[in-house]
Design a protein around this motif. Structure first.
Motif, PDB file in Angstrom:
ATOM      1  N   VAL A 112       0.833  -1.213   0.000  1.00  0.00           N
ATOM      2  CA  VAL A 112       0.000   0.000   0.000  1.00  0.00           C
ATOM      3  C   VAL A 112       0.866   1.261   0.000  1.00  0.00           C
ATOM      4  N   ALA A 113       1.873   1.302   0.862  1.00  0.00           N
ATOM      5  CA  ALA A 113       2.738   2.489   0.931  1.00  0.00           C
ATOM      6  C   ALA A 113       3.481   2.690  -0.385  1.00  0.00           C
ATOM      7  N   THR A 114       4.002   1.617  -0.956  1.00  0.00           N
ATOM      8  CA  THR A 114       4.710   1.730  -2.234  1.00  0.00           C
ATOM      9  C   THR A 114       3.785   2.258  -3.316  1.00  0.00           C
ATOM     10  N   ALA A 115       2.582   1.730  -3.393  1.00  0.00           N
ATOM     11  CA  ALA A 115       1.615   2.191  -4.407  1.00  0.00           C
ATOM     12  C   ALA A 115       1.273   3.664  -4.192  1.00  0.00           C
ATOM     13  N   ALA A 116       1.140   4.075  -2.942  1.00  0.00           N
ATOM     14  CA  ALA A 116       0.814   5.486  -2.653  1.00  0.00           C
ATOM     15  C   ALA A 116       1.970   6.408  -3.038  1.00  0.00           C
ATOM     16  N   VAL A 117       3.200   6.001  -2.732  1.00  0.00           N
ATOM     17  CA  VAL A 117       4.362   6.825  -3.095  1.00  0.00           C
ATOM     18  C   VAL A 117       4.471   6.934  -4.614  1.00  0.00           C
ATOM     19  N   ARG A 118       4.285   5.832  -5.309  1.00  0.00           N
ATOM     20  CA  ARG A 118       4.331   5.866  -6.780  1.00  0.00           C
ATOM     21  C   ARG A 118       3.277   6.821  -7.337  1.00  0.00           C
ATOM     22  N   ARG A 119       2.059   6.710  -6.831  1.00  0.00           N
ATOM     23  CA  ARG A 119       0.977   7.557  -7.318  1.00  0.00           C
ATOM     24  C   ARG A 119       1.247   9.031  -7.004  1.00  0.00           C
TER      25      ARG A 119
END
Length: 187
Positions: A112-119
């Motif tokens: 979740v954190a990785t996806a949020a940082v990417r977005r």
């Protein structure tokens, strides 16, 4: 010893990417926000102490989050309730900004954190005029947060020795960066 021809062998299944959305906070998010804002483990790497009631958190939302130029709620796709927060805070010169994020413990280790940082990185360069570089500072022992940044395409630059005092302790910090010409790694 026999060698496998690979016939009939299946490659390992790739884990499905987590989808998140980022949206502005509203005052109505205060109860959902308490899930991580009151958790001592989630708040440990943050500058703030865990909240013990909603009144000061509501004041923080009203006075700091809502007027902030880029402070977003992390929501799982299909669910509008925040499970975390991510912010990009521009510096005085406007060409740099500092990334920060926090996530409810129930969502740790799930991408979740990785996806949020990417977005966030995919959006912020188009939304903050003149932005050339996003930096993230991580406490040296926080290997999980360092992995999040590296999986999101950030470059580890250096260890900044005795860089800051966080909650009364002098900390060495790892600085990571993402610059406007880097490639965003969206799933």
């Amino acid at each position: 010893m026999e060698q496998s021809t690979g016939q009939g062998a299946q490659p390992p299944a790739k884990k499905a990417a987590v989808e998140v959305t980022l949206r502005r906070f509203t005052l109505a998010d205060v109860d959902a926000m308490m899930a991580w804002a009151s958790d001592p483990l989630a708040a440990a790497p943050c500058r703030w102490e865990p909240y013990t009631s909603t009144e000061p958190l509501l004041a923080f939302l009203r006075d700091a989050v809502l007027p902030h130029p880029w402070f977003r709620a992390i929501c799982l796709a299909g669910d509008d309730r925040p499970v975390g927060a991510i912010s990009v805070s521009p510096t005085d010169d406007g060409c740099r900004a500092e990334l920060g994020y926090v996530l409810a413990r129930a969502h740790w280790g799930k991408g979740v954190a990785t996806a949020a940082v990417r977005r966030a990185v995919a959006q912020v360069f188009g939304e903050l005029e003149g932005l050339l570089r996003v930096e993230a500072l991580v406490d040296v022992p926080n290997a999980a947060s360092q992995r999040v940044l590296e999986k999101a395409g950030f470059t580890r630059e250096a260890v900044l020795r005795r860089y800051c005092v966080l909650k009364g302790n002098v900390k060495d910090m790892v600085i990571h960066s993402f610059i406007s010409t880097d490639t965003v790694l969206l799933d």
